[in-house]
Write a protein that holds these residues in place. Structure first.
Motif, short mmCIF file in Angstrom:
data_model
loop_
_atom_site.label_atom_id
_atom_site.label_comp_id
_atom_site.label_asym_id
_atom_site.label_seq_id
_atom_site.Cartn_x
_atom_site.Cartn_y
_atom_site.Cartn_z
N GLU A 116 -40.64 -27.79 8.94
CA GLU A 116 -40.53 -29.22 9.20
C GLU A 116 -39.11 -29.64 9.57
OE1 GLU A 116 -42.08 -31.40 5.95
OE2 GLU A 116 -44.08 -30.49 6.04
N THR A 117 -38.12 -28.93 9.04
CA THR A 117 -36.72 -29.32 9.27
C THR A 117 -35.87 -28.23 9.92
OG1 THR A 117 -36.21 -28.63 7.00
CG2 THR A 117 -36.71 -30.96 7.36
N ASN A 118 -36.28 -26.98 9.79
CA ASN A 118 -35.47 -25.87 10.32
C ASN A 118 -36.37 -24.87 11.04
OD1 ASN A 118 -32.75 -26.53 9.00
ND2 ASN A 118 -34.12 -26.43 7.24
N SER A 119 -36.78 -25.22 12.23
CA SER A 119 -37.78 -24.40 12.93
C SER A 119 -37.20 -23.20 13.65
CB SER A 119 -38.54 -25.27 13.93
OG SER A 119 -37.64 -25.83 14.88
N ASP A 120 -35.89 -23.07 13.71
CA ASP A 120 -35.28 -21.96 14.45
C ASP A 120 -34.79 -20.83 13.55
OD1 ASP A 120 -35.67 -23.25 16.86
OD2 ASP A 120 -33.72 -24.24 16.81
N GLU A 121 -34.97 -20.96 12.25
CA GLU A 121 -34.39 -20.01 11.32
C GLU A 121 -35.22 -18.73 11.17
OE1 GLU A 121 -31.95 -22.58 8.06
OE2 GLU A 121 -34.12 -22.45 7.80
N LEU A 122 -34.52 -17.64 10.87
CA LEU A 122 -35.16 -16.41 10.43
C LEU A 122 -34.97 -16.36 8.92
CD1 LEU A 122 -34.73 -12.86 12.03
CD2 LEU A 122 -35.13 -13.22 9.61
N LEU A 123 -36.05 -16.39 8.17
CA LEU A 123 -35.98 -16.48 6.72
C LEU A 123 -36.30 -15.14 6.07
CD1 LEU A 123 -37.85 -19.87 6.18
CD2 LEU A 123 -35.39 -19.50 6.35
N ILE A 124 -35.52 -14.79 5.05
CA ILE A 124 -35.73 -13.55 4.30
C ILE A 124 -35.92 -13.91 2.84
CG2 ILE A 124 -34.79 -11.30 3.68
CD1 ILE A 124 -33.01 -11.45 6.14
N GLY A 125 -37.02 -13.44 2.25
CA GLY A 125 -37.27 -13.70 0.84
C GLY A 125 -36.22 -13.02 -0.02
N CYS A 126 -35.61 -13.79 -0.90
CA CYS A 126 -34.56 -13.26 -1.78
C CYS A 126 -35.16 -12.92 -3.14
CB CYS A 126 -33.44 -14.29 -1.93
SG CYS A 126 -32.06 -13.72 -2.93
N ARG A 127 -35.17 -11.63 -3.46
CA ARG A 127 -35.74 -11.14 -4.71
C ARG A 127 -34.68 -11.08 -5.81
NH1 ARG A 127 -37.04 -5.55 -2.06
NH2 ARG A 127 -34.94 -6.08 -1.35
N ASN A 128 -35.14 -11.15 -7.04
CA ASN A 128 -34.26 -10.94 -8.18
C ASN A 128 -34.16 -9.44 -8.42
OD1 ASN A 128 -32.85 -10.83 -10.56
ND2 ASN A 128 -34.40 -11.86 -11.80
N ILE A 201 -34.49 -17.37 1.18
CA ILE A 201 -35.17 -18.34 0.31
C ILE A 201 -35.70 -17.55 -0.88
CG2 ILE A 201 -35.79 -19.89 2.20
CD1 ILE A 201 -38.65 -18.87 1.97
N PRO A 202 -35.70 -18.13 -2.08
CA PRO A 202 -36.12 -17.38 -3.26
C PRO A 202 -37.61 -17.05 -3.26
CG PRO A 202 -35.73 -19.69 -3.80
CD PRO A 202 -35.26 -19.50 -2.39
N VAL A 203 -37.93 -15.82 -3.65
CA VAL A 203 -39.32 -15.39 -3.81
C VAL A 203 -39.45 -14.56 -5.09
CG1 VAL A 203 -39.81 -15.37 -1.33
CG2 VAL A 203 -38.99 -13.28 -2.44
N GLN A 204 -40.66 -14.45 -5.56
CA GLN A 204 -40.93 -13.62 -6.73
C GLN A 204 -41.06 -12.15 -6.29
OE1 GLN A 204 -44.15 -15.70 -9.24
NE2 GLN A 204 -44.42 -16.58 -7.19
N VAL A 205 -40.94 -11.25 -7.25
CA VAL A 205 -41.11 -9.84 -6.94
C VAL A 205 -41.72 -9.13 -8.13
CG1 VAL A 205 -38.78 -9.21 -7.75
CG2 VAL A 205 -39.95 -7.77 -6.05
N LEU A 206 -42.57 -8.15 -7.84
CA LEU A 206 -43.21 -7.34 -8.87
C LEU A 206 -43.08 -5.88 -8.51
CD1 LEU A 206 -45.09 -6.91 -11.36
CD2 LEU A 206 -47.02 -7.09 -9.75
N TYR A 207 -42.43 -5.11 -9.37
CA TYR A 207 -42.34 -3.67 -9.17
C TYR A 207 -43.21 -2.99 -10.22
CZ TYR A 207 -38.64 -3.46 -5.66
OH TYR A 207 -37.93 -3.55 -4.49
N ASP A 208 -44.36 -2.52 -9.80
CA ASP A 208 -45.27 -1.80 -10.70
C ASP A 208 -45.17 -0.31 -10.38
OD1 ASP A 208 -47.33 -0.64 -12.10
OD2 ASP A 208 -48.71 -2.33 -11.79
N PRO A 209 -44.49 0.47 -11.23
CA PRO A 209 -44.28 1.88 -10.93
C PRO A 209 -45.57 2.69 -10.84
CG PRO A 209 -43.63 1.37 -13.18
CD PRO A 209 -43.89 0.06 -12.51
N GLU A 210 -46.67 2.18 -11.43
CA GLU A 210 -47.93 2.92 -11.39
C GLU A 210 -48.70 2.67 -10.10
OE1 GLU A 210 -50.25 2.17 -14.84
OE2 GLU A 210 -48.71 2.88 -16.24
#
Length: 393
Positions: A116-128, A201-210
């Motif tokens: 809606e406000t930044n249509s030209d951006e390339l966004l990358i999810g930022c994981r913890n 932009i912040p995103v959630q992350v799940l690392y399941d080793p199994e």
């Protein structure tokens, strides 16, 4: 498909699709697809030569656009072919999400909202990357990648390796050199070079080793990434950074550039003077063809003002070159013992220069050192006087 979320209307409004590249992730693929389908049916799945039960799983999703590679071609090629298909289907944006289950489709609305406000951006999810079960090698690799992205583009990011991204398809480059994991570095660096804003932009992350299956091969893929970064750094130093410098200079004008980058820069006068001296030294020294690479590399390494150092390295622009060569030959003649010291004249030939190249090189370094000290000290004095003048005002 759940259409109760107002922002999900954006998929049709902005023509957004989701690309899911997958290779032997049969344990998590169904869960990822089902979660994405809660938000949109605009999904392109790229089966990159999987040898597990991926094909059988995808047979249960006949309504999805599917691309099959007969053999594994690499994540980069899977994404590239996904981009190609998305453009054929007239999409303007593509959200990529890995099929290993580490990302949450519930973060998709965050990407859509930015349009809606930044249509030209390339966004990358930022994981913890400090969370539970995050492999140390992944955290290190991310920091390593972040550093080189900053060096190559001047843009600092917290996460450059996340596969959860949104690409403005009609803005990013169309042609690429890489096909494997390193593609995700190439595409963001070259997009940044084109002037496309790249941010996290912040995103959630799940690392399941199994459940999680990583296809990253530490030695091979790290080698590929290192080779790519070497190539990108070279391009950045030889072409991109000088190009950006002259664009900035042209846009601002010489007077404004001088005021903002030299007089009003937040750097100390000592650092500015050192930057001037470095630029002059590299500009006069016999590093023909490598001056831009050296001055920018050293300015970054020594944490100096890159704009100032680069500007003063151009002391060797064409009208001054004959005087620099003449001065180098004259000074070198006092230090190099020769039966026939070389002096600049109309009768001088290339053979004469080759026989006395040591005279020129030694003289050049001495001239570079003396001139650098002179310019550095003069710059420091003038900057100090300018500060004193401003303070009295």
């Amino acid at each position: 498909m759940n259409t109760s979320f107002p922002e999900m209307v954006g998929f049709e409004q902005y023509k957004v699709c989701v690309i899911v590249p997958t290779y032997n992730n049969h344990k998590t693929l169904k869960r990822v697809l089902d979660s994405v389908l809660q938000y949109t049916s605009n999904v392109i799945v790229v089966n990159d030569g999987s040898t597990d039960t991926t094909a059988q799983i995808l047979e249960t999703y006949p309504n999805l656009v599917q691309i099959y590679h007969s053999k594994n071609s690499g994540k980069g090629m899977a994404i590239r072919n996904g981009f190609k298909k998305a453009l054929e289907l007239n999409y303007n944006y593509a959200i990529t999400i890995d099929s290993d289950g580490q990302h949450f489709a519930s973060d998709i609305p965050s990407f859509i909202e930015t349009l809606e406000t930044n249509s030209d951006e390339l966004l990358i999810g930022c994981r913890n990357m400090t969370g539970e079960n995050i492999p140390k090698k992944s955290s290190f690799g991310n920091k390593f990648s972040n550093f080189w992205f900053w060096f190559e583009t001047g843009n600092k990011l917290e996460d450059t390796q996340s596969g959860f991204r949104m690409y403005p398809l009609r803005k990013i480059p169309r042609h690429y050199f890489t096909n494997k994991f390193e593609f995700e570095i190439e595409v963001i660096v070259r997009s940044a070079w084109k002037g496309i804003p790249v941010r996290n932009i912040p995103v959630q992350v799940l690392y399941d080793p199994e459940e999680r299956v990583s296809h990253f091969r530490p030695f091979k893929d790290f080698t590929r990434i290192s080779i790519l970064n070497t190539f990108l750094v070279t391009i950045a130093l030889i072409y991109i950074k000088p190009r950006d410098f002259f664009r900035k200079l042209k846009k601002k004008g010489l007077k404004k550039f001088f005021l903002e980058n030299i007089l009003e820069s937040s750097d100390s006068n000592g650092r500015k003077a050192f930057s001037i001296a470095l630029g002059v030294f590299i500009g006069i020294s016999p590093f023909w063809g490598f001056q831009t690479i050296l001055v920018l590399f050293l300015a970054v390494l020594l944490k100096l003002n890159k704009a100032i150092a680069f500007a003063f390295s151009n002391i060797s622009f064409p009208p001054f070159i004959p005087f620099i060569i003449y001065g180098s030959l004259q000074i070198g003649s006092y230090f190099i013992v020769s039966d026939k010291p070389l002096f600049l004249s109309m009768d001088m030939t290339l053979a004469d220069i080759q026989k006395n190249i040591t005279q020129y090189v030694v003289g050049s370094f001495i001239l570079a050192t003396l001139t650098a000290v002179l310019f550095g000290l003069t710059g420091y004095l003038l900057l100090t006087l300018a500060d004193n003048f401003k303070n009295k005002k």
